[in-house]
Design an enzyme around this catalytic site. Sequence first.
Site, PDB file in Angstrom:
ATOM      1  N   HIS A   1       0.866  -1.182   0.000  1.00 43.68           N
ATOM      2  CA  HIS A   1       0.000   0.000   0.000  1.00 43.68           C
ATOM      3  C   HIS A   1       0.903   1.233   0.000  1.00 43.68           C
ATOM      4  CE1 HIS A   1      -2.757   2.982   1.789  1.00 43.68           C
ATOM      5  NE2 HIS A   1      -3.759   2.169   1.533  1.00 43.68           N
TER       6      HIS A   1
ATOM      7  N   ASP B   1       2.978  -4.171   8.164  1.00 41.55           N
ATOM      8  CA  ASP B   1       1.766  -3.386   7.989  1.00 41.55           C
ATOM      9  C   ASP B   1       0.619  -4.360   8.229  1.00 41.55           C
ATOM     10  OD1 ASP B   1       0.224  -1.811   5.031  1.00 41.55           O
ATOM     11  OD2 ASP B   1      -0.578  -2.299   6.996  1.00 41.55           O
TER      12      ASP B   1
ATOM     13  N   GLN C   1      -4.666  -4.933   7.303  1.00 36.86           N
ATOM     14  CA  GLN C   1      -5.660  -5.886   6.812  1.00 36.86           C
ATOM     15  C   GLN C   1      -5.672  -7.171   7.619  1.00 36.86           C
ATOM     16  OE1 GLN C   1      -7.879  -5.185   4.574  1.00 36.86           O
ATOM     17  NE2 GLN C   1      -7.002  -3.181   4.134  1.00 36.86           N
TER      18      GLN C   1
ATOM     19  N   LYS D   1     -10.563  -0.261  10.836  1.00 37.14           N
ATOM     20  CA  LYS D   1     -10.759  -1.452  10.016  1.00 37.14           C
ATOM     21  C   LYS D   1     -11.177  -2.656  10.852  1.00 37.14           C
ATOM     22  CE  LYS D   1      -7.383  -0.148   6.487  1.00 37.14           C
ATOM     23  NZ  LYS D   1      -8.088   0.424   5.335  1.00 37.14           N
TER      24      LYS D   1
ATOM     25  N   CYS E   1      -4.852   2.248  -3.696  1.00 35.67           N
ATOM     26  CA  CYS E   1      -3.607   2.769  -3.128  1.00 35.67           C
ATOM     27  C   CYS E   1      -2.454   1.792  -3.306  1.00 35.67           C
ATOM     28  CB  CYS E   1      -3.763   3.129  -1.652  1.00 35.67           C
ATOM     29  SG  CYS E   1      -4.942   4.440  -1.380  1.00 35.67           S
TER      30      CYS E   1
END
Lengths: 422, 146
Positions: free
Chosen positions: A139, A216, A219, A242, A380
């Site tokens: 991303h 990261d 998700q 999220k 993104c």
Amino acid sequence: MHTPGPILLQDRPDTGLDFDVERVRADFPALRLEVHGRPLVYLDNAATSQKPQVVIDRLRDYYAEENSNVHRGVHYLSQQATEAFEQARWAVAGFINAPAPEQVIFTRGTTDSINLVAATFGRMNVGAGDEVVISTMEHHSNIVPWQMLCDEKGARLRVVPITDAGEIVYDEYVRLLTPRTRLAAFCHISNALGTINPVREMIAEAHERGVPVLLDGAQAAPHWPIDVQELDCDFYCFSGHKMLGPTGIGVLFGKREHLEAMPPYQGGGDMIDRVTFERTTYNELPHKLEAGTPNIAGAIGLATAIAYMERVRRGEIAAYEKKLLEYATERVREIDGLNVIGTARHKASVLSFLLEGVHPYDTGTILDQLGIAVRTGHHCTQPLMDRLGIPGTVRASFAFYNTPAEVDALVEGLHRVQRLVG
Amino acid sequence: MQNDSIERREEEIVEAFAFFDDWMGRYEYLIEQGKQLPPIEERFKTEEYKIHGCQSQVWVQADERNGHLFYTADSDALITKGLIALLVYVLNGQKPEDIAHAKLAFLEKIGLQEHLSPTRKNGLAGMIKKMKLYALLHENGATEGN
């Protein structure tokens, strides 16, 4: 450092949940919305999740009954707010199995967390001629801060290639861990493709060569149990919104030795020990890295989201979502002219695809008219789209409150798109 | 030459859209309009003629003939192509000064309001801006030539 002891989260009474998707859905008011006169089919969870009533109520209750600034006051409300805020930190530490709550830094979100690491740890450890390794599927938030750092320092950004299926080319990854590599940064789960990266192995590989790793986790945290000690990652970043929490709150976990060594990110109130115009000394962790009034309500809302997810049982969330993704993938594959983008062996939550001859924008717009919320475009991840030679995808991303019937609605919607546009 | 005014052309479109009860019909009509758009030459599919802010690619080009402006355009998304086709239909063959000052009220009347939002990334605002910019350039050009 506040030590509030055992977690006392002020939640609504337990609704006695089993994992029953209809009961779960009843907890989410937004799922009852209508869009263009039709029931909302919300399949854009990778962008943000809907919120359970308990989180909404907790935010309201905080502002109605507990609102005060934290860490500085002796009065009752400020004690309450501080307790709740620091308990939220404990809750997050428990959620990711961090060794200690002071290793949980509250930020604005994943992007803020990554920028924080780049600006402090990055600046300290990356110099001219050094290298930072990322992957093609990242991303922008896990690309641009490193580009900015490398530009500033005269360092080199190295990019691990991916296969057409959307998996990291592992041998190339290993090859790119050179004596000049100062940091590696990867997504745990890809937002555009759903690929689950073999992060445990990648971290072990990096550590053998003395390379720290930032993950990261934007998700992953909503869908997958996270254990930062088991992963042995140096940094883990994720966002509250999220994972059923409010916007504007995120987490940076870091190994203690890194966080202690890192200089402050932003200067101001709370992160100081003593301020004079001659010299200012800094506070200890976590406050050193949390300047100014934090998103108190956000942190408390995040803790409530975590408690909710724990009650729904995270093992069952992952299992249900896996089944749902499999069902969705099977069903969309029945559609002539549909190509699934992102066919890694191990995936979570995300189903990206393209209808042959149909621009994703057209697909998304027509699905929207049917009340189906998906996301279209580059997500993104422009370098990834360039690599795959496509302008973007249509992305359906699932959460544990989505149903097989909603998958059926999506498939029906795609047939309609083909009829309208074909 | 264009005999209809911009407003007359706008009315035609509003009438055509009013004919449809539901969004499916409106989108079908829009896509049809896109298919009838005079195609842009390949040599104009460059950055210079591209509208920015679109999720899809949109190119618009203008020629002036006898004090009137004529557009060609294309897009790789059918709905966006339809939108620009409507704009081209309304503004084609008009005088630059009329184009530059056109209010384009028809857009709100045709039941596609959601496309007016800048966040929709179909660059509708960008399209209008570019088409008017061409008009302004030719307005000045025409004046200088006199």
